[in-house]
Design a protein around this motif. Structure first.
Motif, PDB file in Angstrom:
ATOM      1  N   THR A 188       0.854  -1.024   0.001  1.00 21.88           N
ATOM      2  CA  THR A 188       0.083  -0.124  -0.020  1.00 21.88           C
ATOM      3  C   THR A 188       0.880   1.267  -0.004  1.00 21.88           C
ATOM      4  OG1 THR A 188      -1.665  -1.321   1.133  1.00 21.88           O
ATOM      5  CG2 THR A 188      -1.859   1.264   1.168  1.00 21.88           C
ATOM      6  N   ILE A 189       0.385   2.130  -0.912  1.00 17.43           N
ATOM      7  CA  ILE A 189       1.342   3.491  -0.922  1.00 17.43           C
ATOM      8  C   ILE A 189       0.802   4.454   0.337  1.00 17.43           C
ATOM      9  CG2 ILE A 189       1.589   5.556  -2.184  1.00 17.43           C
ATOM     10  CD1 ILE A 189       1.102   3.791  -4.983  1.00 17.43           C
ATOM     11  N   PRO A 190       1.732   4.930   1.082  1.00 17.20           N
ATOM     12  CA  PRO A 190       1.514   5.702   2.218  1.00 17.20           C
ATOM     13  C   PRO A 190       0.610   7.018   1.589  1.00 17.20           C
ATOM     14  CG  PRO A 190       3.730   5.929   1.803  1.00 17.20           C
ATOM     15  CD  PRO A 190       3.281   4.859   0.938  1.00 17.20           C
ATOM     16  N   SER A 191      -0.077   7.618   2.501  1.00 20.97           N
ATOM     17  CA  SER A 191      -0.850   8.652   2.233  1.00 20.97           C
ATOM     18  C   SER A 191       0.103   9.963   2.554  1.00 20.97           C
ATOM     19  CB  SER A 191      -2.177   8.911   2.994  1.00 20.97           C
ATOM     20  OG  SER A 191      -1.907   8.857   4.336  1.00 20.97           O
ATOM     21  N   ALA A 192      -0.334  11.131   1.779  1.00 20.76           N
ATOM     22  CA  ALA A 192       0.401  12.338   2.134  1.00 20.76           C
ATOM     23  C   ALA A 192      -0.487  13.525   2.112  1.00 20.76           C
ATOM     24  CB  ALA A 192       1.478  12.363   0.980  1.00 20.76           C
ATOM     25  N   SER A 193      -0.410  14.794   2.486  1.00 18.70           N
ATOM     26  CA  SER A 193      -1.207  15.750   2.558  1.00 18.70           C
ATOM     27  C   SER A 193      -1.614  16.131   1.129  1.00 18.70           C
ATOM     28  CB  SER A 193      -0.407  17.097   3.013  1.00 18.70           C
ATOM     29  OG  SER A 193       0.352  17.664   2.256  1.00 18.70           O
ATOM     30  N   LEU A 194      -2.950  16.853   1.037  1.00 19.03           N
ATOM     31  CA  LEU A 194      -3.169  17.159  -0.378  1.00 19.03           C
ATOM     32  C   LEU A 194      -2.236  18.245  -1.078  1.00 19.03           C
ATOM     33  CD1 LEU A 194      -6.961  17.705   0.345  1.00 19.03           C
ATOM     34  CD2 LEU A 194      -6.109  15.897  -1.167  1.00 19.03           C
ATOM     35  N   ASP A 195      -1.607  19.027  -0.345  1.00 18.01           N
ATOM     36  CA  ASP A 195      -0.882  19.990  -0.954  1.00 18.01           C
ATOM     37  C   ASP A 195       0.505  19.287  -1.306  1.00 18.01           C
ATOM     38  OD1 ASP A 195      -2.257  22.058  -0.593  1.00 18.01           O
ATOM     39  OD2 ASP A 195      -1.255  22.447   1.330  1.00 18.01           O
ATOM     40  N   ALA A 196       0.911  18.119  -0.732  1.00 19.08           N
ATOM     41  CA  ALA A 196       2.093  17.571  -1.256  1.00 19.08           C
ATOM     42  C   ALA A 196       1.711  16.593  -2.442  1.00 19.08           C
ATOM     43  CB  ALA A 196       2.505  16.606  -0.278  1.00 19.08           C
ATOM     44  N   LEU A 197       0.599  15.772  -2.543  1.00 17.74           N
ATOM     45  CA  LEU A 197       0.277  15.209  -3.635  1.00 17.74           C
ATOM     46  C   LEU A 197       0.058  16.146  -4.870  1.00 17.74           C
ATOM     47  CD1 LEU A 197      -2.424  12.993  -1.516  1.00 17.74           C
ATOM     48  CD2 LEU A 197      -0.149  12.296  -2.687  1.00 17.74           C
ATOM     49  N   TYR A 198      -0.535  17.319  -4.623  1.00 19.11           N
ATOM     50  CA  TYR A 198      -0.707  18.314  -5.655  1.00 19.11           C
ATOM     51  C   TYR A 198       0.507  18.675  -6.255  1.00 19.11           C
ATOM     52  CZ  TYR A 198      -2.971  22.618  -7.976  1.00 19.11           C
ATOM     53  OH  TYR A 198      -3.163  23.409  -8.865  1.00 19.11           O
ATOM     54  N   SER A 199       1.536  18.974  -5.542  1.00 17.29           N
ATOM     55  CA  SER A 199       2.778  19.253  -6.160  1.00 17.29           C
ATOM     56  C   SER A 199       3.424  18.016  -6.846  1.00 17.29           C
ATOM     57  CB  SER A 199       3.907  19.243  -4.970  1.00 17.29           C
ATOM     58  OG  SER A 199       5.136  19.748  -5.539  1.00 17.29           O
ATOM     59  N   ASP A 200       3.173  16.815  -6.211  1.00 16.54           N
ATOM     60  CA  ASP A 200       3.571  15.533  -7.206  1.00 16.54           C
ATOM     61  C   ASP A 200       2.822  15.364  -8.529  1.00 16.54           C
ATOM     62  OD1 ASP A 200       5.152  14.720  -5.023  1.00 16.54           O
ATOM     63  OD2 ASP A 200       4.058  13.342  -4.221  1.00 16.54           O
ATOM     64  N   ALA A 201       1.424  15.642  -8.454  1.00 13.53           N
ATOM     65  CA  ALA A 201       0.697  15.536  -9.724  1.00 13.53           C
ATOM     66  C   ALA A 201       1.186  16.706 -10.713  1.00 13.53           C
ATOM     67  CB  ALA A 201      -0.779  15.690  -9.312  1.00 13.53           C
ATOM     68  N   ARG A 202       1.551  17.782 -10.267  1.00 21.17           N
ATOM     69  CA  ARG A 202       1.866  18.788 -11.287  1.00 21.17           C
ATOM     70  C   ARG A 202       3.343  18.494 -11.897  1.00 21.17           C
ATOM     71  NH1 ARG A 202       1.275  24.408  -7.842  1.00 21.17           N
ATOM     72  NH2 ARG A 202       1.790  23.144  -6.178  1.00 21.17           N
ATOM     73  N   ALA A 203       4.341  17.959 -10.898  1.00 19.57           N
ATOM     74  CA  ALA A 203       5.487  17.453 -11.619  1.00 19.57           C
ATOM     75  C   ALA A 203       5.470  16.367 -12.428  1.00 19.57           C
ATOM     76  CB  ALA A 203       6.462  17.193 -10.253  1.00 19.57           C
ATOM     77  N   GLU A 204       4.384  15.587 -12.199  1.00 22.79           N
ATOM     78  CA  GLU A 204       4.085  14.376 -13.239  1.00 22.79           C
ATOM     79  C   GLU A 204       3.629  14.816 -14.454  1.00 22.79           C
ATOM     80  OE1 GLU A 204       1.947  10.420 -11.903  1.00 22.79           O
ATOM     81  OE2 GLU A 204       0.435  12.024 -12.229  1.00 22.79           O
ATOM     82  N   GLY A 205       3.104  15.974 -14.557  1.00 21.21           N
ATOM     83  CA  GLY A 205       2.594  16.442 -15.907  1.00 21.21           C
ATOM     84  C   GLY A 205       1.265  17.249 -15.809  1.00 21.21           C
ATOM     85  N   GLY A 206       0.422  16.870 -14.589  1.00 19.31           N
ATOM     86  CA  GLY A 206      -0.629  17.753 -14.370  1.00 19.31           C
ATOM     87  C   GLY A 206      -1.942  17.238 -15.428  1.00 19.31           C
ATOM     88  N   LYS A 207      -2.000  15.890 -15.762  1.00 23.93           N
ATOM     89  CA  LYS A 207      -3.052  15.347 -16.338  1.00 23.93           C
ATOM     90  C   LYS A 207      -3.701  14.431 -15.488  1.00 23.93           C
ATOM     91  CE  LYS A 207      -1.134  16.520 -20.969  1.00 23.93           C
ATOM     92  NZ  LYS A 207      -2.184  17.368 -21.104  1.00 23.93           N
ATOM     93  N   LEU A 208      -4.891  14.022 -15.629  1.00 25.24           N
ATOM     94  CA  LEU A 208      -5.680  12.979 -14.996  1.00 25.24           C
ATOM     95  C   LEU A 208      -6.883  12.481 -15.592  1.00 25.24           C
ATOM     96  CD1 LEU A 208      -6.138  11.232 -12.125  1.00 25.24           C
ATOM     97  CD2 LEU A 208      -7.388  13.414 -11.556  1.00 25.24           C
ATOM     98  N   VAL A 209      -6.951  11.062 -15.824  1.00 24.72           N
ATOM     99  CA  VAL A 209      -8.193  10.821 -16.631  1.00 24.72           C
ATOM    100  C   VAL A 209      -8.898   9.817 -15.634  1.00 24.72           C
ATOM    101  CG1 VAL A 209      -8.941   9.267 -18.647  1.00 24.72           C
ATOM    102  CG2 VAL A 209      -6.701  10.545 -18.790  1.00 24.72           C
ATOM    103  N   VAL A 210     -10.375  10.237 -15.586  1.00 22.50           N
ATOM    104  CA  VAL A 210     -11.374   9.248 -14.854  1.00 22.50           C
ATOM    105  C   VAL A 210     -12.512   8.659 -15.658  1.00 22.50           C
ATOM    106  CG1 VAL A 210     -12.839   9.626 -12.811  1.00 22.50           C
ATOM    107  CG2 VAL A 210     -10.730  10.879 -12.856  1.00 22.50           C
ATOM    108  N   TYR A 211     -12.639   7.615 -15.192  1.00 12.91           N
ATOM    109  CA  TYR A 211     -14.072   6.872 -15.537  1.00 12.91           C
ATOM    110  C   TYR A 211     -14.941   6.719 -14.672  1.00 12.91           C
ATOM    111  CZ  TYR A 211     -12.016   5.233 -20.218  1.00 12.91           C
ATOM    112  OH  TYR A 211     -11.445   5.102 -21.345  1.00 12.91           O
ATOM    113  N   ALA A 212     -16.151   7.611 -14.608  1.00 11.70           N
ATOM    114  CA  ALA A 212     -17.098   7.490 -13.533  1.00 11.70           C
ATOM    115  C   ALA A 212     -18.440   7.010 -14.067  1.00 11.70           C
ATOM    116  CB  ALA A 212     -17.342   9.069 -13.184  1.00 11.70           C
ATOM    117  N   GLY A 213     -19.166   6.041 -13.136  1.00  7.42           N
ATOM    118  CA  GLY A 213     -20.302   5.483 -13.484  1.00  7.42           C
ATOM    119  C   GLY A 213     -21.379   6.592 -13.456  1.00  7.42           C
ATOM    120  N   GLY A 214     -22.137   6.533 -14.378  1.00  2.00           N
ATOM    121  CA  GLY A 214     -23.314   7.783 -14.156  1.00  2.00           C
ATOM    122  C   GLY A 214     -24.180   7.367 -15.364  1.00  2.00           C
ATOM    123  N   ASP A 215     -25.213   8.362 -15.584  1.00  4.82           N
ATOM    124  CA  ASP A 215     -26.153   8.428 -16.679  1.00  4.82           C
ATOM    125  C   ASP A 215     -26.275   9.516 -17.156  1.00  4.82           C
ATOM    126  OD1 ASP A 215     -27.921   9.020 -14.860  1.00  4.82           O
ATOM    127  OD2 ASP A 215     -28.453   6.791 -14.380  1.00  4.82           O
TER     128      ASP A 215
END
Length: 339
Positions: A2-29
């Motif tokens: 299991t990957i340890p959790s981190a603060s939202l600010d730290a995760l935001y920094s990591d996500a920007r460094a990664e390239g700042g993209k995110l793809v989600v499939y969400a159930g709905g109609d």
């Protein structure tokens, strides 16, 4: 592991460094349903290019299977109604374990103890009534109320054989009242539609007066005459949408940020129906779904895992009601989305 959790600010920094993209499939109609979570996420994390595709879960799960089979995974996070898929995907080794802050406050019966999947949102389908047409104290609440003569031609429902959550709801009502109840409902000449958003929109437009196969805010929007009313005795449908990060996610840091945000108290306090976290209070006067005796999120989870039972019921309801008619309510092509 299991990957340890981190603060939202730290995760935001990591996500920007990664390239700042995110793809989600969400159930709905309905595409608009993404606003429940996408708007809040994008407002909080404006540098992340979030792309959400809302579609029926029974189409999304096949897409996810296909992507893995061809070795071309293009999605980071999924949250769906097809609860039976998540244990299967875990067994296949397709999910990345992640326990975001608040994980321990999610319903224990529905979260994977290893953190591969977990509830992220809670929904309920019950009586949605236009009180401009029917005063709230006269609104139908029990299943038998929908058989009243004055409601003939004024009802709209989702096809139960097109949506497994609605299918379970009908099954439970018929266990209480028998198949003659369904015959009586059909004599009311209701409108049948695809998707659970459509009945709400039809009722809100004034074209029909009531449904029990849709959802609405527990606290009504200002100026709206629509009300979401629970039955006092009969069954109503509630369930927890499960989420997971795919192990082959192209943007794992952004995926961890997204899941952590969904499970944060900050977001869980602003959901339109129930929070998934049991330590976050629901809207005043409303209990968590697990606290009601006349609904069963855990029972629905078991139902989804019994595909023989589901498919038999679909065939039975098609015989009673007729085949599903209409295009997919989201407008997303059933095939070829990722080609």
């Amino acid at each position: 592991m299991t990957i340890p959790s981190a603060s939202l600010d730290a995760l935001y920094s990591d996500a920007r460094a990664e390239g700042g993209k995110l793809v989600v499939y969400a159930g709905g109609d309905a595409p608009s349903q993404a606003g429940i979570y996408a708007t809040a996420f994008s407002r909080r994390f404006p540098d992340i290019d979030l792309r959400v595709t809302v579609d029926l879960s029974k189409y999304h799960d096949a897409r996810i299977d296909q992507q893995h089979l061809r070795g071309d995974v293009r999605v980071d996070v999924v949250h769906l109604q097809t609860l039976h898929d998540f244990p299967h995907w875990k067994a296949q080794g397709w999910l990345a374990p992640f326990k975001a802050p608040g994980f321990e406050h999610l319903p224990g019966e529905l979260r994977d103890p290893d953190g591969h999947y977990y509830p992220v949102l809670a929904y309920g389908f019950s009586n949605v009534v236009d009180t401009a047409q029917i005063p709230e104290d006269q609104a139908p609440r029990e299943a038998t109320d929908y058989l009243k003569p004055e409601l003939k031609d004024r009802l709209v429902f989702t096809y139960p054989h097109d949506d497994d959550a609605v299918l379970f709801q009908f099954e439970q009502i018929i266990r209480m009242h028998g198949w003659p109840w369904l015959e009586g409902l059909l004599r009311q000449n209701p409108q049948w539609v695809r998707g659970t958003q459509a009945p709400l929109e039809i009722v809100a437009s004034g074209k029909k007066a009531a449904t029990f196969t849709s959802f609405y805010y527990l606290k009504p929007e200002a100026g709206s005459s629509v009300r979401f009313l629970l039955p006092r005795n009969d069954f109503f449908q509630s369930w927890y949408q499960l989420g997971a990060i795919l192990k082959a996610a192209p943007h794992p840091a952004a995926a961890r940020l997204y899941v952590s945000f969904l499970l944060s108290e900050e977001f869980q306090r602003q959901v339109p129906q129930w929070p998934a976290r049991l330590d976050v209070e629901s809207t005043a006067g409303w209990r968590h779904p697990l606290e009601y005796a006349n609904t069963s999120p855990v029972g629905f989870s078991g139902f989804m895992g019994d595909r023989g039972r589901v498919e038999r019921l679909k065939g039975i309801f098609e015989q009673w009601i007729g085949p599903v008619v209409g295009d997919t309510p989201t407008g997303v092509p059933v095939t070829g989305l990722d080609r």
